[in-house]
Design a protein around this motif. Structure first.
Motif, PDB file in Angstrom:
ATOM      1  N   ALA A   1     -47.973  10.297 -10.036  1.00 21.75           N
ATOM      2  CA  ALA A   1     -47.901   9.543  -8.780  1.00 21.75           C
ATOM      3  C   ALA A   1     -46.557   8.835  -8.644  1.00 21.75           C
ATOM      4  CB  ALA A   1     -49.045   8.527  -8.719  1.00 21.75           C
TER       5      ALA A   1
ATOM      6  N   PHE B   1     -53.302   4.003  -3.107  1.00 21.83           N
ATOM      7  CA  PHE B   1     -52.842   2.679  -3.546  1.00 21.83           C
ATOM      8  C   PHE B   1     -51.988   2.770  -4.807  1.00 21.83           C
ATOM      9  CE2 PHE B   1     -56.169   1.512  -0.616  1.00 21.83           C
ATOM     10  CZ  PHE B   1     -55.560   0.465   0.067  1.00 21.83           C
ATOM     11  N   VAL B   2     -52.256   3.768  -5.642  1.00 22.11           N
ATOM     12  CA  VAL B   2     -51.394   3.994  -6.812  1.00 22.11           C
ATOM     13  C   VAL B   2     -49.974   4.330  -6.332  1.00 22.11           C
ATOM     14  CG1 VAL B   2     -50.990   5.464  -8.826  1.00 22.11           C
ATOM     15  CG2 VAL B   2     -53.325   4.713  -8.294  1.00 22.11           C
TER      16      VAL B   2
ATOM     17  N   TYR C   1     -48.705   3.453  -3.344  1.00 21.60           N
ATOM     18  CA  TYR C   1     -48.145   2.290  -2.665  1.00 21.60           C
ATOM     19  C   TYR C   1     -47.531   1.309  -3.658  1.00 21.60           C
ATOM     20  CZ  TYR C   1     -47.466  -1.709   0.346  1.00 21.60           C
ATOM     21  OH  TYR C   1     -46.894  -2.748   1.026  1.00 21.60           O
ATOM     22  N   ARG C   2     -48.243   1.127  -4.789  1.00 20.17           N
ATOM     23  CA  ARG C   2     -47.766   0.232  -5.851  1.00 20.17           C
ATOM     24  C   ARG C   2     -46.347   0.617  -6.277  1.00 20.17           C
ATOM     25  NH1 ARG C   2     -47.854   2.567  -9.886  1.00 20.17           N
ATOM     26  NH2 ARG C   2     -47.084   1.672 -11.823  1.00 20.17           N
TER      27      ARG C   2
ATOM     28  N   PRO D   1     -48.435  -2.909   5.690  1.00 22.20           N
ATOM     29  CA  PRO D   1     -48.681  -1.569   5.155  1.00 22.20           C
ATOM     30  C   PRO D   1     -49.887  -0.904   5.823  1.00 22.20           C
ATOM     31  CG  PRO D   1     -49.493  -3.239   3.636  1.00 22.20           C
ATOM     32  CD  PRO D   1     -48.743  -3.977   4.714  1.00 22.20           C
TER      33      PRO D   1
ATOM     34  N   LEU E   1     -52.048  10.705  -9.690  1.00 22.03           N
ATOM     35  CA  LEU E   1     -52.139   9.487 -10.486  1.00 22.03           C
ATOM     36  C   LEU E   1     -51.083   9.560 -11.582  1.00 22.03           C
ATOM     37  CD1 LEU E   1     -53.672  10.874 -13.018  1.00 22.03           C
ATOM     38  CD2 LEU E   1     -55.738  10.183 -11.881  1.00 22.03           C
ATOM     39  N   ASN E   2     -50.985   8.493 -12.356  1.00 27.78           N
ATOM     40  CA  ASN E   2     -50.060   8.520 -13.497  1.00 27.78           C
ATOM     41  C   ASN E   2     -50.847   8.918 -14.749  1.00 27.78           C
ATOM     42  OD1 ASN E   2     -47.510   7.831 -12.208  1.00 27.78           O
ATOM     43  ND2 ASN E   2     -48.561   5.942 -11.667  1.00 27.78           N
TER      44      ASN E   2
ATOM     45  N   PHE F   1     -55.389   4.321 -14.179  1.00 26.49           N
ATOM     46  CA  PHE F   1     -55.768   4.606 -12.792  1.00 26.49           C
ATOM     47  C   PHE F   1     -56.374   3.390 -12.074  1.00 26.49           C
ATOM     48  CE2 PHE F   1     -58.951   6.582  -9.788  1.00 26.49           C
ATOM     49  CZ  PHE F   1     -58.028   7.028  -8.869  1.00 26.49           C
TER      50      PHE F   1
ATOM     51  N   GLU G   1     -53.810   0.429 -11.703  1.00 26.72           N
ATOM     52  CA  GLU G   1     -52.764   0.714 -10.716  1.00 26.72           C
ATOM     53  C   GLU G   1     -53.305   0.738  -9.287  1.00 26.72           C
ATOM     54  OE1 GLU G   1     -49.590   2.998 -13.625  1.00 26.72           O
ATOM     55  OE2 GLU G   1     -50.633   4.173 -12.095  1.00 26.72           O
ATOM     56  N   THR G   2     -54.542   1.198  -9.144  1.00 22.69           N
ATOM     57  CA  THR G   2     -55.171   1.143  -7.817  1.00 22.69           C
ATOM     58  C   THR G   2     -55.300  -0.305  -7.355  1.00 22.69           C
ATOM     59  OG1 THR G   2     -56.473   3.141  -8.247  1.00 22.69           O
ATOM     60  CG2 THR G   2     -57.274   1.690  -6.515  1.00 22.69           C
TER      61      THR G   2
ATOM     62  N   GLU H   1     -53.707  -2.935  -8.437  1.00 25.84           N
ATOM     63  CA  GLU H   1     -52.365  -3.500  -8.198  1.00 25.84           C
ATOM     64  C   GLU H   1     -51.891  -3.163  -6.787  1.00 25.84           C
ATOM     65  OE1 GLU H   1     -50.459  -3.018 -12.658  1.00 25.84           O
ATOM     66  OE2 GLU H   1     -49.149  -2.655 -10.954  1.00 25.84           O
ATOM     67  N   GLY H   2     -52.050  -1.914  -6.413  1.00 23.06           N
ATOM     68  CA  GLY H   2     -51.637  -1.477  -5.071  1.00 23.06           C
ATOM     69  C   GLY H   2     -52.382  -2.232  -3.985  1.00 23.06           C
ATOM     70  N   ILE H   3     -53.674  -2.422  -4.192  1.00 18.94           N
ATOM     71  CA  ILE H   3     -54.484  -3.137  -3.200  1.00 18.94           C
ATOM     72  C   ILE H   3     -54.024  -4.585  -3.074  1.00 18.94           C
ATOM     73  CG2 ILE H   3     -56.827  -4.042  -2.787  1.00 18.94           C
ATOM     74  CD1 ILE H   3     -57.836  -1.273  -3.880  1.00 18.94           C
TER      75      ILE H   3
ATOM     76  N   LEU I   1     -51.054  -5.766  -3.743  1.00 22.27           N
ATOM     77  CA  LEU I   1     -49.748  -5.786  -3.084  1.00 22.27           C
ATOM     78  C   LEU I   1     -49.881  -5.576  -1.579  1.00 22.27           C
ATOM     79  CD1 LEU I   1     -47.688  -3.680  -5.659  1.00 22.27           C
ATOM     80  CD2 LEU I   1     -47.233  -6.065  -5.034  1.00 22.27           C
ATOM     81  N   ALA I   2     -50.792  -4.698  -1.201  1.00 20.66           N
ATOM     82  CA  ALA I   2     -50.944  -4.372   0.226  1.00 20.66           C
ATOM     83  C   ALA I   2     -51.577  -5.518   1.007  1.00 20.66           C
ATOM     84  CB  ALA I   2     -51.772  -3.100   0.387  1.00 20.66           C
ATOM     85  N   TYR I   3     -52.496  -6.224   0.384  1.00 23.65           N
ATOM     86  CA  TYR I   3     -53.280  -7.224   1.129  1.00 23.65           C
ATOM     87  C   TYR I   3     -53.170  -8.600   0.497  1.00 23.65           C
ATOM     88  CZ  TYR I   3     -55.103  -2.809   2.844  1.00 23.65           C
ATOM     89  OH  TYR I   3     -55.202  -1.549   3.360  1.00 23.65           O
TER      90      TYR I   3
ATOM     91  N   GLN J   1     -54.870 -11.623   1.822  1.00 24.81           N
ATOM     92  CA  GLN J   1     -56.331 -11.613   1.920  1.00 24.81           C
ATOM     93  C   GLN J   1     -57.064 -11.669   0.586  1.00 24.81           C
ATOM     94  OE1 GLN J   1     -58.065  -8.972   5.081  1.00 24.81           O
ATOM     95  NE2 GLN J   1     -56.049  -8.078   4.968  1.00 24.81           N
TER      96      GLN J   1
ATOM     97  N   SER K   1     -65.447   1.659 -10.625  1.00 24.22           N
ATOM     98  CA  SER K   1     -64.450   2.100  -9.646  1.00 24.22           C
ATOM     99  C   SER K   1     -64.728   3.549  -9.227  1.00 24.22           C
ATOM    100  CB  SER K   1     -63.051   1.983 -10.243  1.00 24.22           C
ATOM    101  OG  SER K   1     -62.722   0.633 -10.459  1.00 24.22           O
TER     102      SER K   1
END
Lengths: 335, 335
Positions: A232, A271-272, A274-275, A291, B5-6, B11, B14-15, B17-19, B21-23, B26, B57
């Protein structure tokens, strides 16, 4: 064919029927052929420029999902991966004109271009002013900006045009700001598995196990390279670099990123990506705002994703923030 | 393995983390282990009952996607398809208590049950009152209501509990109305293709070409029957009939329907199903309000869907209408 439908021939009509039943307070059909969707309040003429689009089905929420407040006024609906007819487009333009003219905003595909050209010519006889803006955001589809296909970046274009119209911009001004936005919007995608057009019944292309097709279009148009499925972070880096080569992001720039799932790819994976994109931006002192992460422009059950970057100036940021609400889009959860 | 994914081990982190960062306006993590998500305003203690959940998850937006205003206050996050630990649940409960107690609202799965039992016992020493409500909406999983698994119906349960808490209901009252809602919520699903747990790397089950598994669980738990893929209308009729056998819908009843995509199934197909469900309701003079159609509780890239029916009384209708906003849920476009 692993699909839940009745007959392939009824698929588009039944989808649109379901959408109209679900969101009857928000959208409605112009007539009973289920080919032209408008806002439920369409008959109350608004004193603003109309914004319309058109395109083939199979990409929900694109196209019709963006008919709503601060977005599109109407959408002409084609069969799966096929343009609607010029006469539907013309009827739609007529229904969405309030005397201030109508912007036709759509992806750069042969059928849509040809039919919108005929439709806009046809409504000239009704003294309806139109302007056309083509979305050409897919950097993998051609070196030449004007020849590129329109993909997920069109969601940003709908948002900008819709907000500008609500704010009272003239037709010329709406067209100008939308074109300016599009000059700062770039997309690139990858496909990991094919999709199936219902009337065809089998995949129109294949992607081998362990492979991804870089730059594949949302109808399965050939990409620029078939590669091993990469990590990713490497994928995010690859796409970011290709887009940055055109947008020339620099310190203190603001961007909005759209990480779009094509259909079968789980939300988690977006989201992986986006990170990593945020990390890449941080290293350049570029900030990511508003985003958009999820399924915005799909290819039915295709696995894969696209990444769109929209470089924002103050005007576009204001328009992107402007409230918008459709059955499939709201920006009230992006702040 | 067609995933972006990495490493499978990273997984979930990192998911999340992305969430975050995005929100970031909230939601936020309670600490840096990325296992407990709370509302960004969590430190400002609210004078209300806390609502928490937990689960494995791989089901986005379930579970953590419903942390937000008028919904959940926090979510403990497990690995893919695995329960988080009791100690994380206990820390989460402590963080979400404002002195009025905490409702633990989660699906009926062994690991989650065992860990929540330990967690609620642990926080008793801190004088935190808790109440637990299990979601058991999947009618295909057992004849016995109490033994059923929790699936997409939990989204309605989160919504009802969250609204009740915002409206000032006491812990006992929130638990009571949530249980009453769940008595009127039923779900059944079908799977058309498997999903892949990242650390396993291959499908844990298969569904043959041309077949669907009726009643399959969201982790691939065996269903009640493997059938030929049927027409959308027949599938809608089958599920509606099975659910109606328990909810006994009658003339003038109001229901909300959740047509949920499990991952790979295109949005379009969900609307084809909804169209038929509305028709079936009309024939019984049952009205459909506030439809939820989209991906609410997924199984990564599994193809298939579930249909949930929520029979509404006046109190539940009011709570379902109450404003709610999370990164993955808003009801402002459902009216």
């Amino acid at each position: 064919m692993k699909k839940i439908l009745n007959s392939p021939q009824d698929f588009v009509r039944e989808t649109v029927e379901g959408i109209c039943l679900a969101y009857q307070g928000q959208v409605k059909m112009l007539n009973d052929d289920f080919r032209m969707l408008v806002r439920a309040d369409n008959s109350r003429k608004k004193d603003k420029v109309g914004i319309v689009t058109a395109g083939g089905s199979g990409h929900l929420p694109v196209f019709l999902g963006y008919v709503g407040e601060g977005l599109l006024d109407g959408c002409a609906i084609g069969d799966v991966f096929a343009s609607p007819s010029a006469s539907k487009m013309a009827d739609l333009i007529r229904a969405c004109d309030s005397g201030k003219g109508v912007l036709c905003l759509y992806g750069n595909y042969g059928g849509d271009k040809m039919n919108f050209a005929m439709a806009t010519e046809e409504v000239e006889f009704d003294d309806i002013k139109t302007s056309s803006v083509l979305v050409t955001d897919d950097i993998a589809s051609s070196e030449d900006f004007a020849k590129r296909r329109g993909v997920a970046g069109m969601v940003y274009a709908f948002k900008i045009a819709g907000a500008a119209a609500e704010l009272g911009y003239s037709l010329e001004e709406v067209a100008t700001i939308t074109k300016k936005a599009l000059e700062n919007i770039r997309t690139m995608g990858v496909a990991l598995s094919p999709c199936i057009v219902p009337t065809v019944g089998e995949p129109t292309f294949t992607v081998d196990e362990g492979k991804m097709e870089i730059g594949m279009g949302i109808h399965g148009e050939a990409g620029i390279e078939i590669a091993d499925i990469m990590k990713a972070d490497d994928l995010a880096q690859l796409i970011f670099t290709k887009i940055d080569r055109e947008l020339h992001l620099k310190s203190e720039d603001k961007i909005s990123v759209l990480v779009n799932g094509l259909g079968a790819t789980p939300l988690e994976e977006l989201f992986v990506l986006y990170r990593k994109l945020v990390e890449l931006c941080k290293s350049k002192n570029v900030s990511c705002v508003l985003p958009h992460i999820g399924e915005y422009a799909t290819s039915m059950e295709m696995a894969g994703c696209s990444i769109t970057i929209f470089k924002l100036d103050d005007e576009c940021l204001k328009l992107l923030e402007y409230p918008a609400l459709s059955p499939f889009y709201t920006n009230n959860n992006l702040f």
